[in-house]
Design a protein around this motif. Structure first.
Motif, PDB file in Angstrom:
ATOM      1  N   ASN A   1       0.840  -1.186   0.000  1.00 27.04           N
ATOM      2  CA  ASN A   1       0.000   0.000   0.000  1.00 27.04           C
ATOM      3  C   ASN A   1       0.882   1.245   0.000  1.00 27.04           C
ATOM      4  O   ASN A   1       1.627   1.496   0.943  1.00 27.04           O
ATOM      5  CB  ASN A   1      -0.900  -0.027   1.237  1.00 27.04           C
ATOM      6  CG  ASN A   1      -1.885   1.107   1.252  1.00 27.04           C
ATOM      7  OD1 ASN A   1      -1.496   2.258   1.424  1.00 27.04           O
ATOM      8  ND2 ASN A   1      -3.154   0.798   1.082  1.00 27.04           N
TER       9      ASN A   1
ATOM     10  N   GLU B   1       0.215   4.374   0.309  1.00 29.37           N
ATOM     11  CA  GLU B   1      -0.060   5.332   1.387  1.00 29.37           C
ATOM     12  C   GLU B   1       0.612   4.890   2.676  1.00 29.37           C
ATOM     13  O   GLU B   1       1.196   5.708   3.394  1.00 29.37           O
ATOM     14  CB  GLU B   1      -1.570   5.435   1.603  1.00 29.37           C
ATOM     15  CG  GLU B   1      -1.937   6.400   2.729  1.00 29.37           C
ATOM     16  CD  GLU B   1      -3.430   6.486   2.947  1.00 29.37           C
ATOM     17  OE1 GLU B   1      -3.822   7.070   3.965  1.00 29.37           O
ATOM     18  OE2 GLU B   1      -4.184   5.974   2.114  1.00 29.37           O
TER      19      GLU B   1
ATOM     20  N   PHE C   1       0.140   7.685  -8.854  1.00 30.30           N
ATOM     21  CA  PHE C   1      -0.941   8.487  -9.425  1.00 30.30           C
ATOM     22  C   PHE C   1      -2.140   8.562  -8.480  1.00 30.30           C
ATOM     23  O   PHE C   1      -2.685   9.640  -8.215  1.00 30.30           O
ATOM     24  CB  PHE C   1      -1.361   7.889 -10.771  1.00 30.30           C
ATOM     25  CG  PHE C   1      -2.554   8.569 -11.379  1.00 30.30           C
ATOM     26  CD1 PHE C   1      -2.426   9.787 -12.031  1.00 30.30           C
ATOM     27  CD2 PHE C   1      -3.821   7.996 -11.284  1.00 30.30           C
ATOM     28  CE1 PHE C   1      -3.524  10.419 -12.593  1.00 30.30           C
ATOM     29  CE2 PHE C   1      -4.923   8.620 -11.839  1.00 30.30           C
ATOM     30  CZ  PHE C   1      -4.770   9.835 -12.497  1.00 30.30           C
ATOM     31  N   GLN C   2      -2.553   7.433  -7.960  1.00 37.24           N
ATOM     32  CA  GLN C   2      -3.726   7.398  -7.082  1.00 37.24           C
ATOM     33  C   GLN C   2      -3.473   8.168  -5.792  1.00 37.24           C
ATOM     34  O   GLN C   2      -4.354   8.894  -5.306  1.00 37.24           O
ATOM     35  CB  GLN C   2      -4.092   5.946  -6.771  1.00 37.24           C
ATOM     36  CG  GLN C   2      -5.384   5.798  -5.977  1.00 37.24           C
ATOM     37  CD  GLN C   2      -5.765   4.343  -5.784  1.00 37.24           C
ATOM     38  OE1 GLN C   2      -5.169   3.455  -6.372  1.00 37.24           O
ATOM     39  NE2 GLN C   2      -6.765   4.105  -4.960  1.00 37.24           N
ATOM     40  N   LEU C   3      -2.270   8.020  -5.249  1.00 36.60           N
ATOM     41  CA  LEU C   3      -1.959   8.732  -4.006  1.00 36.60           C
ATOM     42  C   LEU C   3      -1.913  10.235  -4.242  1.00 36.60           C
ATOM     43  O   LEU C   3      -2.362  11.023  -3.392  1.00 36.60           O
ATOM     44  CB  LEU C   3      -0.609   8.232  -3.458  1.00 36.60           C
ATOM     45  CG  LEU C   3      -0.218   8.748  -2.074  1.00 36.60           C
ATOM     46  CD1 LEU C   3      -1.257   8.355  -1.031  1.00 36.60           C
ATOM     47  CD2 LEU C   3       1.160   8.206  -1.672  1.00 36.60           C
TER      48      LEU C   3
ATOM     49  N   ASN D   1      -3.678  11.871  -6.415  1.00 39.28           N
ATOM     50  CA  ASN D   1      -5.072  12.315  -6.523  1.00 39.28           C
ATOM     51  C   ASN D   1      -5.742  12.402  -5.161  1.00 39.28           C
ATOM     52  O   ASN D   1      -6.567  13.282  -4.904  1.00 39.28           O
ATOM     53  CB  ASN D   1      -5.862  11.359  -7.416  1.00 39.28           C
ATOM     54  CG  ASN D   1      -5.636  11.656  -8.886  1.00 39.28           C
ATOM     55  OD1 ASN D   1      -5.059  12.690  -9.240  1.00 39.28           O
ATOM     56  ND2 ASN D   1      -6.077  10.769  -9.755  1.00 39.28           N
ATOM     57  N   GLN D   2      -5.371  11.488  -4.294  1.00 44.28           N
ATOM     58  CA  GLN D   2      -5.930  11.512  -2.942  1.00 44.28           C
ATOM     59  C   GLN D   2      -5.488  12.759  -2.180  1.00 44.28           C
ATOM     60  O   GLN D   2      -6.269  13.374  -1.456  1.00 44.28           O
ATOM     61  CB  GLN D   2      -5.499  10.249  -2.193  1.00 44.28           C
ATOM     62  CG  GLN D   2      -6.077  10.122  -0.792  1.00 44.28           C
ATOM     63  CD  GLN D   2      -5.588   8.855  -0.101  1.00 44.28           C
ATOM     64  OE1 GLN D   2      -5.160   7.912  -0.756  1.00 44.28           O
ATOM     65  NE2 GLN D   2      -5.645   8.848   1.204  1.00 44.28           N
TER      66      GLN D   2
ATOM     67  N   SER E   1      -7.090  11.486   3.935  1.00 45.96           N
ATOM     68  CA  SER E   1      -6.142  12.232   3.117  1.00 45.96           C
ATOM     69  C   SER E   1      -5.529  13.389   3.892  1.00 45.96           C
ATOM     70  O   SER E   1      -4.341  13.680   3.758  1.00 45.96           O
ATOM     71  CB  SER E   1      -6.830  12.743   1.848  1.00 45.96           C
ATOM     72  OG  SER E   1      -7.879  13.637   2.168  1.00 45.96           O
TER      73      SER E   1
END
Length: 776
Positions: free
Chosen positions: A553, A555, A592-594, A596-597, A606
């Motif tokens: 993960n 994050e 990328f996802q992190l 955006n978060q 977040s």
């Protein structure tokens, strides 16, 4: 010899002729003896026959005089011819003196002995089989005789004896095997050739099952395979090939376990032919015997793993070794993790009739698809135990060996990963001992090795089998002196993220349902390794962290590293590490996802992550500003830049500002550049960018940012006044979620920078070279 001694029923003329040095006279005497013995046979005079044989044996064949011995040998052969089918009744008396002459120093006499025995055997045929052991023993000695005539005679006798054995149904293989096992270790080429020829003959006889005794002679066969003679090597190859064909035809009757260690030894031979042949046998054994080979896994791996790094000169060995390795790996199944080795049942448990069929069907699948009798499958399932401790010891030893090749290291790591997947509970007993070498392997020169190593470490860090009570706090020895104990935060089971305010100095230890107690320990030790090996951080740091973000993960990785760096005593390293993490966060596609978060900070999770990152990012002022840009905290970014006037501006600092300007022009900050169109709602963004512009000397970065700001419409609208309507952030914040205390964060930034300045001054006072390159 005493001429007055009575040798009757042999006449004095026969005795004289037997003692003569001329062969022709001895031959005449032999004919007379043959005639005499025929008369005794016709009269059924057994006593007279025995007496003649005894005289020829004791007084002639075993005489001290060489000519007498020669006469005795031809006389015994004549007796045998005269006796015909009845010679079997007197074979012991006929054979023993002849075999004694096999050891004579005179080569001519050894030849005559061979000739005499040939005639005896030719007449007796199958009757000699009870005496086969002594005959074979004598022949094996003559096979290595230095005299060519003796060797030629022994070969004729050898062929005759082989014909007799092939024709017979009464060959005593049990009593012969010990002699074969003893003689097979001879170093003489001719003796080896003799042994191999006999093995080939016995193997070709349908009624003789030499396969049952293969474990007793297999080691010797492999040693003969290394002979200097090409002819002998070829013969041995043929013999081993025939055995292997027989094994494939009848695997259920093969004693695989008894030969496993023999193959392990020869799979490590320096001779290429021996090693390749043994490896081919090992491949067939693993595929045919299935889980029967599991107890020998550690030995097999010891032999196979080094071969995986062979070059093209040993390509064949490498390919076969790879098949062995893959086949052995498939034998390890999840059921191996269910029963503790120390509690392995010694007797078959009671199985219900319905369950037995299911148990057997499962076992058939796990045995490489090979069909075994039902009872064999049931017994195999109960008795076969995976020697996991031995396997791990071998794998650990190979990882510690700096001389092993890249493909071997990759195979070792694949094995570890496979074992953690199939037998996680048992493997976690070894994790503490494996952990240091797995971390050290991250410094490997091969990216592929590092990738496999990271897969193993990621599996350790995420496996449920690694879950322990009170997880979240790393072991004491893993912490640096002076570090605080880490406190686990509550878990949001839905999102799998940490839920805490993470404000006012509260410490957060990231943990999710997919992570275990080793995750945080891994993060701590990884950062320690980066700290002690700056070159590793410089060359492979980004690569390692990006791959971990794919495997685990992302994050949690950033959250945990930020949390650890917050307590880092080496402030220079903390600043470097934060810069590395920030670059990865802003530029890697894996994040990328992190990104955006963090971009919108819409959720409590977040904002929690932002606060945690921010506190560690404060080790590096420019990265802190970039984090604010990423999260659209433009007001706070502007406030931070205002504080830069109190910092020590160095060339390195300006280089980082330069890099930040370059990043602003990248696709990641497209949304930021578009927000410049909305001057009214993003005044602090423009002010922050102008702040960066004012920090820069008039360089290329200055020109780049200046041109960008010139594109901002209506510059007069930049005149703003702070008032009650001005938002603390440029983003719309939901009224249902608590806002971030930016004042406290700004105070934390000042506190961290003060520490950095203090450390730099202390180092300067000690005369250390800081490479400050301060700009005046």
């Amino acid at each position: 010899m005493n001429p007055e001694k009575d040798f009757s029923p042999l006449t004095p003329s026969i005795v004289r002729a037997l003692n003569d040095k001329l062969y022709e006279k001895r031959k005449v005497a032999a004919l007379e003896i043959e005639k005499l013995v025929r008369e005794f046979v016709a009269q059924n005079s057994t006593a007279q026959i025995k007496h003649v044989i005894q005289i020829l044996s004791q007084e002639f064949a075993l005489s001290q005089h060489p000519h007498s011995r020669k006469g005795g040998l031809i006389g015994l052969a004549a007796c045998s011819i005269a006796l015909g089918k009845d010679s079997g009744l007197y074979l012991k008396e006929l054979i023993e003196p002849v075999l004694t002459c096999f050891n004579d120093a005179d080569s001519r006499l050894r030849y005559y002995a061979c000739e005499a025995l040939y005639n005896i055997v030719k007449v007796a045929r199958g009757s000699v089989l009870p005496h086969f052991k002594v005959l074979f023993d004598g022949l094996s000695k003559l096979a290595a005789d230095p005299d060519p005539n003796v060797k030629s005679g022994s070969e004729l006798l050898d062929r005759l004896l082989k014909d007799i054995v092939t024709e017979s149904n009464n060959f005593d293989l049990v009593s012969f095997i010990p002699l074969l096992r003893e003689r097979i270790y001879s170093n003489n080429q001719y003796a080896r050739q003799f042994i191999i020829s006999w093995i080939l003959v016995l193997e070709s006889v349908p009624d003789i099952n030499l396969l049952d005794y293969l474990p007793e002679i297999l080691d010797g066969l492999f040693q003969i395979l290394g002979d200097n003679s090409k002819e002998i090597r070829k013969m041995c190859e043929v013999a081993l090939g025939e055995f292997l064909k027989e094994i494939k035809k009848n695997p259920s009757s093969v004693k695989f376990a008894e030969m496993a260690n023999i193959l392990v030894i020869h799979c490590q031979a320096s001779d290429d032919l021996i090693q390749l042949t043994a490896m081919c046998w090992m491949r067939e054994f693993i595929q045919l015997a299935g889980r029967v080979m599991l107890p020998y896994s550690s030995g097999i791996l010891t032999a196979v793993l080094p071969c995986l790094s062979y070059d093209d000169r040993k390509k064949s060995i490498k390919e076969v070794a790879n098949v062995c390795n893959q086949s052995l790996m498939k034998l390890v199944i999840p059921e191996d993790d269910e029963v503790d080795e120390t509690k392995q049942p010694t007797t078959a448990p009671q199985i219900m009739e319905g369950d037995q069929d299911e148990s057997l069907s499962k076992q058939e699948v796990t045995s490489g698809g090979k069909s075994f009798p039902p009872q064999s499958k049931l017994t195999e399932r109960i008795q076969v135990t995976l020697n996991l401790d031995g396997i791990v010891q071998v794998l650990d030893c190979h990882l510690h060996d700096s001389t092993i090749g890249m493909m071997t290291r990759i195979a070792v790591l694949k094995w570890l990963y496979h074992l953690y997947i199939k037998t996680p509970r048992k493997m976690f007993r070894h994790t503490d001992s494996l952990f240091p070498i797995l971390l050290k392997t991250l410094s490997d020169e091969s990216d592929e090795v590092i990738l496999k190593d990271l897969e193993v470490l990621a599996e350790i860090a995420s496996s449920p089998a690694g879950q322990t009570e009170g997880q979240g706090a790393p072991d004491g020895p893993s912490l640096r002196p002076g570090q605080l104990e880490l406190i686990s935060a509550p878990i949001n089971s839905k999102a799998g993220l940490i839920v805490s305010s993470c404000t006012k100095g509260m410490e957060c230890s990231p943990s999710t349902p997919t992570m275990n107690s080793y995750f945080y320990k891994f993060m701590i030790n990884l950062l320690k390794r980066f700290s002690s090996e700056r070159k590793l951080l410089e060359l492979r740091g980004a690569f390692i962290i990006r791959q971990l973000c794919l495997l685990l993960n992302a994050e949690n990785i950033f959250h945990s590293m930020a949390d650890i760096l917050l307590r880092e005593e080496d402030l220079k390293f903390a600043s470097t590490m934060v810069h590395t993490l920030n670059t990865i966060l802003l530029t890697s596609s894996e994040l990328f996802q992190l990104r955006n978060q963090l971009k919108d900070l819409k959720t409590a999770e977040s904002r929690n992550l932002f606060c945690c990152l921010y506190r560690s990012w404060c080790h590096n002022p420019v990265t802190t500003v970039s984090l604010c840009f990423l999260t659209q905290n433009y007001k706070h970014a502007y406030d931070l830049i205002q504080k830069f006037g109190d910092l020590e501006v160095t060339v390195d600092f300006l280089i980082e500002v330069d890099k930040l300007v370059q990043l602003i022009e990248c696709p990641i900050f497209t949304y930021l550049r578009l927000q410049l169109l909305d001057v009214k709602n993003n005044p602090y963004l423009i002010k922050a960018l102008y702040g960066l512009l004012m920090l820069l000397p008039q360089s290329n970065a200055f020109q780049l940012l200046s041109h960008r700001l010139q594109c901002v419409p209506n510059p007069e609208l930049l005149q703003t006044a702070d008032g009650p309507k001005a938002s603390l952030t440029s983003k719309k914040t939901s009224v249902t979620t608590p806002a971030i205390d930016y004042t406290e964060l700004l105070q934390h930034f000042e506190k961290v920078q003060s520490k950095h300045l203090q450390v730099r001054h202390q180092r300067a006072n000690r005369g250390e070279n800081l490479d400050r390159r301060t700009v005046f």
